[in-house]
Every structure is written in structure tokens, then in C-alpha cells.
Design an enzyme around this catalytic site. Sequence first.
Site, PDB file in Angstrom:
ATOM      1  N   LYS A  39       0.750  -1.189  -0.020  1.00 45.36           N
ATOM      2  CA  LYS A  39       0.042  -0.099   0.004  1.00 45.36           C
ATOM      3  C   LYS A  39       0.998   1.238  -0.059  1.00 45.36           C
ATOM      4  CE  LYS A  39      -3.728  -2.557   2.259  1.00 45.36           C
ATOM      5  NZ  LYS A  39      -4.360  -2.812   3.724  1.00 45.36           N
ATOM      6  N   GLN A  85      -4.142  -1.346   9.835  1.00 44.49           N
ATOM      7  CA  GLN A  85      -3.886  -2.660   9.170  1.00 44.49           C
ATOM      8  C   GLN A  85      -4.612  -3.680  10.169  1.00 44.49           C
ATOM      9  OE1 GLN A  85      -2.979  -3.240   6.247  1.00 44.49           O
ATOM     10  NE2 GLN A  85      -3.469  -5.570   6.492  1.00 44.49           N
ATOM     11  N   ASP A  91     -11.210   3.198   4.816  1.00 43.73           N
ATOM     12  CA  ASP A  91     -11.015   1.814   4.640  1.00 43.73           C
ATOM     13  C   ASP A  91     -12.650   1.262   4.803  1.00 43.73           C
ATOM     14  OD1 ASP A  91      -9.192  -0.129   4.232  1.00 43.73           O
ATOM     15  OD2 ASP A  91      -8.228   0.062   6.216  1.00 43.73           O
TER      16      ASP A  91
END
Length: 292
Positions: A48, A92, A115
Site C-alpha cells: 500500500k 492494518q 477503509d
Amino acid sequence: MLLIDGKTVSNKIKLELEEIIKKDNLTPGLGIILIGDREDSKVYVNMKKKACSKIGIRNIDVKLDVDVREDSLIKEVIRMNENDNIHGILIQLPLPKHINTQNVLSKVSIKKDVDGFHSCSMGNLALNTDSKYFAPCTPEGCMELLRRYKINVEGKNVVVIGKSNIVGMPLSLMLMNKDATVTVCHIKTKNLKMHTKNADIIFCACGVPNLINKEYLKQDVVIIDIGINKIPINEQHDCKDKKYKIVGDVDFEDVKEIVSAITPVPGGVGPMTIATLLKHTVEACIEANKEN
Ligand code: NAD
């Protein structure tokens, strides 16, 4: 058989974003929080970060120990919420077991929730409201692939295998919002084959390598394989230089003659997840600029 090429589509999206960043002189920033030492998490974060740098999104990353307290983690999230150079925040997953994941995710500012895991973002998806909140990247990436390949889900029998909060559940909501007839299958589903045999489109997100073979399918089905599974290539498990390969939840070689379209693994949904994250970060930056 049509190969749904997520790599090419995602590269196109990234180019489009790079152009927007340059043209509008944007300085988007993505805050990344990585907890612990999981190899897979480190690999995903690095992918990412690399993708961000390539198109002109700055990374501001924080690494925390695996035994970090929940309140310390939340403090980091709040610091990122208050940092004007950060437009999107990525925590994450998975988080260590002692941390209440949903509690932490819902501390992310809704405007920076790139997200799409905040309970309000998810609630808006469920209610199908026309909001600026973000939806989870992997399911949105799947829907974007269908859109770009002009595969319509309206009125179709669609089976989603897997009901996790990050993939299967939000994906089933997106499909319902597009008027598909959605069946969600999971580990407790009895007679999975009965459901998949009736499907026009199948999304596999269960993390079981090669679970689906041609016995599960009807002719000309469309398959979106979300699974990313690492399996050893050689059988000698004690061998030092053990090599691995990545496969999906679908046995590609076995089904390729029967499907009308399919995503490969790798090179299908995976790159779309990252491209969607970048897109959300740029969109969050544009919105923040409008407010200032
Ligand atoms: P998860 O473990 O949280 O959920 C798995 C789901 O599959 C559960 O709902 C479970 O009930 C169901 N399931 C498990 N075994 C099953 C079986 N035999 N039959 C039917 N259903 C079964 O996993 P997740 O986080 O949703 O990820 C699923 C897969 O997707 C994994 O392989 C993961 O690596 C992959 N993934 C890929 C991307 C991407 O960008 N392509 C993103 C996220 C996850």
C-alpha cells in the site's frame, strides 16, 4: 472465457488518480497504523505504501508493539484525526486479540475512514444512503470491476461465499443495493453446492484454497475470486527452501472451460483493493480542501 483483468483496470485507476493529483496540485496523505510483527500485515502495508508513493500520496506511518494498550492505540488514531496532512487513515487488520477492533475502527474520523470500516460508514452502506462516506475497499473494488466490464447484477442470482465484516457482509449489501438476488453462504451453510449451482454470479471470499471446482457451477457463471491463499508448491514440508504460490478460493484450471468470465488470482481483485484505497484517499483530500 473472459479474463477479468484487475491488474490492468487498477493501473488505469492509478494513472487517473496521478493525473488528478498533479492537475489539481493536491497533497493527499494516508496515515497507516501497523501493530505487531505479522509478516502478511507487513507485506500488505508495504504494498500500500509503495502504491501511494508511486502516484503522489504521502504516507505517515506509525508502528506499534503487539502488546500496545487499546487506549494508546486510540490516542494514535486521534492524533491522526487531528493531523491536517492526513486525509485517510488505515489501521492494518487483524488487530491483536486483546484489542476491541470495532471500538478502535470507530474512533477514526468518519471523513478519514478510507477503509470504510467505521460503524457509521457500514450503516450508511446498509441503508443505501447517498452519502460521502466510504465503503470497504475490497467489495467496492469487486463492484468496480463488474462496472468496468459491463456485467450487470440486477435481478441476477448472486452467491457470496463468506460473510466477514471486511468482505462478504459489505459486498452482499452492495449487491442488494444494486438489486441482485443475494444468497450469502458461510462455514455453517448446508449443501453449498445447491446454492452455487443456481448462481449466475459467484463471489468467493472464504480463504479456502481451491474450494470451488466445476462440480459447483452451472455453465457460463461469472466468478469473482477474492481469496488470497498461500500454499506450498512442493510437498516436502520440512524442506528448507520451501516455495509458495498464491491461489484463490476457486480452482481456476478446473473451472475455466465452464465459466463465462473470471478474475485470476493473483491479478484480479487484489490490485483493485489497493486502487480503491488510493481513490478514497484522494477523494478525502479533495473534500478536506473544499472545507478549508
Ligand atoms: P474471514 O476468515 O474473516 O472470513 C471467512 C468467511 O468464509 C467466513 O464468513 C466463513 O464462515 C466463510 N467460510 C470459511 N470456510 C468456508 C467454507 N468451507 N465454506 C463456506 N464458507 C466458508 O476471511 P476474510 O477476511 O473475509 O477473507 C476471505 C479471503 O479473502 C481470504 O483468502 C483473504 O486473504 C481474502 N482477502 C482478499 C482481499 C483482496 O484484496 N483480494 C482482501 C481481503 C481478504
